[in-house]
Design a protein around this motif. Structure first.
Motif, PDB file in Angstrom:
ATOM      1  N   LEU A  30      -9.873  -0.291   0.102  1.00  0.00           N
ATOM      2  CA  LEU A  30      -8.501  -0.659  -0.239  1.00  0.00           C
ATOM      3  C   LEU A  30      -8.011   0.220  -1.371  1.00  0.00           C
ATOM      4  N   PHE A  31      -6.705   0.522  -1.363  1.00  0.00           N
ATOM      5  CA  PHE A  31      -6.107   1.144  -2.531  1.00  0.00           C
ATOM      6  C   PHE A  31      -4.902   0.314  -2.944  1.00  0.00           C
ATOM      7  N   THR A  32      -4.638   0.285  -4.235  1.00  0.00           N
ATOM      8  CA  THR A  32      -3.540  -0.510  -4.771  1.00  0.00           C
ATOM      9  C   THR A  32      -2.973   0.187  -5.995  1.00  0.00           C
ATOM     10  N   GLY A  33      -1.836  -0.310  -6.456  1.00  0.00           N
ATOM     11  CA  GLY A  33      -1.226   0.245  -7.659  1.00  0.00           C
ATOM     12  C   GLY A  33      -0.103   1.214  -7.366  1.00  0.00           C
ATOM     13  N   ASP A  34       0.243   1.395  -6.101  1.00  0.00           N
ATOM     14  CA  ASP A  34       1.290   2.353  -5.762  1.00  0.00           C
ATOM     15  C   ASP A  34       2.662   1.777  -6.128  1.00  0.00           C
ATOM     16  N   ASP A  35       3.386   2.489  -6.979  1.00  0.00           N
ATOM     17  CA  ASP A  35       4.754   2.075  -7.274  1.00  0.00           C
ATOM     18  C   ASP A  35       5.746   3.102  -6.740  1.00  0.00           C
ATOM     19  N   SER A  36       5.289   3.874  -5.805  1.00  0.00           N
ATOM     20  CA  SER A  36       6.157   4.805  -5.082  1.00  0.00           C
ATOM     21  C   SER A  36       5.686   4.806  -3.630  1.00  0.00           C
ATOM     22  N   VAL A  37       6.319   5.586  -2.816  1.00  0.00           N
ATOM     23  CA  VAL A  37       5.921   5.661  -1.404  1.00  0.00           C
ATOM     24  C   VAL A  37       5.319   7.034  -1.095  1.00  0.00           C
ATOM     25  N   GLN A  38       4.696   7.628  -2.098  1.00  0.00           N
ATOM     26  CA  GLN A  38       4.052   8.931  -1.920  1.00  0.00           C
ATOM     27  C   GLN A  38       2.818   8.805  -1.029  1.00  0.00           C
ATOM     28  N   SER A  39       2.422   9.907  -0.440  1.00  0.00           N
ATOM     29  CA  SER A  39       1.262   9.889   0.453  1.00  0.00           C
ATOM     30  C   SER A  39      -0.028  10.159  -0.298  1.00  0.00           C
ATOM     31  N   LEU A  40      -1.088   9.608   0.262  1.00  0.00           N
ATOM     32  CA  LEU A  40      -2.443   9.779  -0.244  1.00  0.00           C
ATOM     33  C   LEU A  40      -3.248  10.369   0.900  1.00  0.00           C
ATOM     34  N   SER A  41      -3.976  11.460   0.676  1.00  0.00           N
ATOM     35  CA  SER A  41      -4.775  12.087   1.723  1.00  0.00           C
ATOM     36  C   SER A  41      -6.251  11.803   1.495  1.00  0.00           C
ATOM     37  N   THR A  50     -15.537  19.454   8.149  1.00  0.00           N
ATOM     38  CA  THR A  50     -14.452  18.506   7.939  1.00  0.00           C
ATOM     39  C   THR A  50     -14.238  17.725   9.227  1.00  0.00           C
ATOM     40  N   LEU A  51     -14.347  16.401   9.162  1.00  0.00           N
ATOM     41  CA  LEU A  51     -14.158  15.562  10.338  1.00  0.00           C
ATOM     42  C   LEU A  51     -12.694  15.254  10.588  1.00  0.00           C
ATOM     43  N   GLY A  52     -11.900  15.257   9.554  1.00  0.00           N
ATOM     44  CA  GLY A  52     -10.471  14.987   9.702  1.00  0.00           C
ATOM     45  C   GLY A  52      -9.876  14.480   8.409  1.00  0.00           C
ATOM     46  N   THR A  53      -8.544  14.328   8.426  1.00  0.00           N
ATOM     47  CA  THR A  53      -7.805  13.853   7.268  1.00  0.00           C
ATOM     48  C   THR A  53      -6.943  12.674   7.679  1.00  0.00           C
ATOM     49  N   LEU A  54      -6.945  11.650   6.860  1.00  0.00           N
ATOM     50  CA  LEU A  54      -6.110  10.477   7.080  1.00  0.00           C
ATOM     51  C   LEU A  54      -5.068  10.449   5.970  1.00  0.00           C
ATOM     52  N   THR A  55      -3.790  10.337   6.345  1.00  0.00           N
ATOM     53  CA  THR A  55      -2.720  10.249   5.368  1.00  0.00           C
ATOM     54  C   THR A  55      -2.232   8.808   5.325  1.00  0.00           C
ATOM     55  N   VAL A  56      -2.189   8.248   4.118  1.00  0.00           N
ATOM     56  CA  VAL A  56      -1.766   6.865   3.919  1.00  0.00           C
ATOM     57  C   VAL A  56      -0.578   6.885   2.965  1.00  0.00           C
ATOM     58  N   PHE A  57       0.467   6.145   3.309  1.00  0.00           N
ATOM     59  CA  PHE A  57       1.659   6.094   2.471  1.00  0.00           C
ATOM     60  C   PHE A  57       1.699   4.788   1.699  1.00  0.00           C
ATOM     61  N   GLY A  58       2.046   4.884   0.412  1.00  0.00           N
ATOM     62  CA  GLY A  58       2.213   3.696  -0.398  1.00  0.00           C
ATOM     63  C   GLY A  58       3.430   2.910   0.054  1.00  0.00           C
ATOM     64  N   ASP A  59       3.463   1.626  -0.289  1.00  0.00           N
ATOM     65  CA  ASP A  59       4.605   0.801   0.105  1.00  0.00           C
ATOM     66  C   ASP A  59       5.557   0.537  -1.061  1.00  0.00           C
ATOM     67  N   VAL A  61       5.008  -1.204  -3.739  1.00  0.00           N
ATOM     68  CA  VAL A  61       4.741  -2.468  -4.425  1.00  0.00           C
ATOM     69  C   VAL A  61       3.361  -2.374  -5.062  1.00  0.00           C
ATOM     70  N   THR A  62       3.299  -2.468  -6.385  1.00  0.00           N
ATOM     71  CA  THR A  62       2.034  -2.218  -7.087  1.00  0.00           C
ATOM     72  C   THR A  62       0.948  -3.241  -6.777  1.00  0.00           C
ATOM     73  N   GLY A  63       1.282  -4.456  -6.410  1.00  0.00           N
ATOM     74  CA  GLY A  63       0.272  -5.483  -6.174  1.00  0.00           C
ATOM     75  C   GLY A  63      -0.264  -5.534  -4.765  1.00  0.00           C
ATOM     76  N   THR A  64       0.244  -4.721  -3.867  1.00  0.00           N
ATOM     77  CA  THR A  64      -0.202  -4.748  -2.479  1.00  0.00           C
ATOM     78  C   THR A  64      -1.451  -3.891  -2.306  1.00  0.00           C
ATOM     79  N   ALA A  65      -2.490  -4.490  -1.750  1.00  0.00           N
ATOM     80  CA  ALA A  65      -3.701  -3.724  -1.423  1.00  0.00           C
ATOM     81  C   ALA A  65      -3.562  -3.234   0.016  1.00  0.00           C
ATOM     82  N   GLN A  66      -3.699  -1.945   0.206  1.00  0.00           N
ATOM     83  CA  GLN A  66      -3.566  -1.358   1.536  1.00  0.00           C
ATOM     84  C   GLN A  66      -4.913  -0.837   2.019  1.00  0.00           C
ATOM     85  N   LEU A  67      -5.177  -1.035   3.293  1.00  0.00           N
ATOM     86  CA  LEU A  67      -6.457  -0.650   3.890  1.00  0.00           C
ATOM     87  C   LEU A  67      -6.460   0.824   4.276  1.00  0.00           C
ATOM     88  N   VAL A  68      -7.532   1.491   3.924  1.00  0.00           N
ATOM     89  CA  VAL A  68      -7.805   2.849   4.399  1.00  0.00           C
ATOM     90  C   VAL A  68      -9.013   2.721   5.321  1.00  0.00           C
TER      91      VAL A  68
END
Length: 134
Positions: A30-41, A50-59, A61-68
């Motif tokens: 999980l990642f959390t703390g995003d207060d912007s909608v920037q991408s995380l690679s 290299t097996l691949g890259t996953l791009t995850v975008f923040g929502d 909201v700083t309190g939301t835990a998002q699954l990677v």
């Protein structure tokens, strides 16, 4: 305990790499703390490949835990997370879960399998031949 890569400005904005002692699969975190909608690679590696890259975008909201979820990449031994410095406050990472790849069954499992095969073999051997009379 949350993984928080510190930078010189003392916030969780740093990129980081995690190397596993053994090959793992079904990796999620999980990642959390995003207060912007920037991408995380998140890049997944097995050895030098290299097996691949996953791009995850923040929502935003700083309190939301998002699954990677990196389970689709299969076996891996290292990940590299980049892009965290784009977020003003940075990200925190938690709940890393995975399975060790290529695990060997316990001796008790082997004993049960061998015993089961033995019972099946005995049952097949005890079958009497049917004789057809005309």
């Amino acid at each position: 305990m949350i993984l928080c890569p510190r930078t010189t400005s003392n916030y969780c904005g740093g990129d980081f790499a995690v190397s596993f002692a053994s090959v793992v699969n079904s990796l999620t975190f999980l990642f959390t703390g995003d207060d912007s909608v920037q991408s995380l690679s998140v890049e997944a590696f097995l050895g030098a490949a290299t097996l691949g890259t996953l791009t995850v975008f923040g929502d935003g909201v700083t309190g939301t835990a998002q699954l990677v979820n990196l389970a689709a990449f299969g076996d891996l031994d290292r990940i590299v997370v980049t892009g965290a410095s784009k977020d003003p406050a940075g990200y925190g990472y938690d709940d890393f879960t995975f399975q060790l790849a290529g695990t060997i069954p316990e001796p008790s499992s082997w004993a049960l399998m061998i015993g089961g095969f033995g019972l099946v073999g005995m049952a097949m051997r005890r079958r009497s031949a049917r004789v057809a009379f005309s």
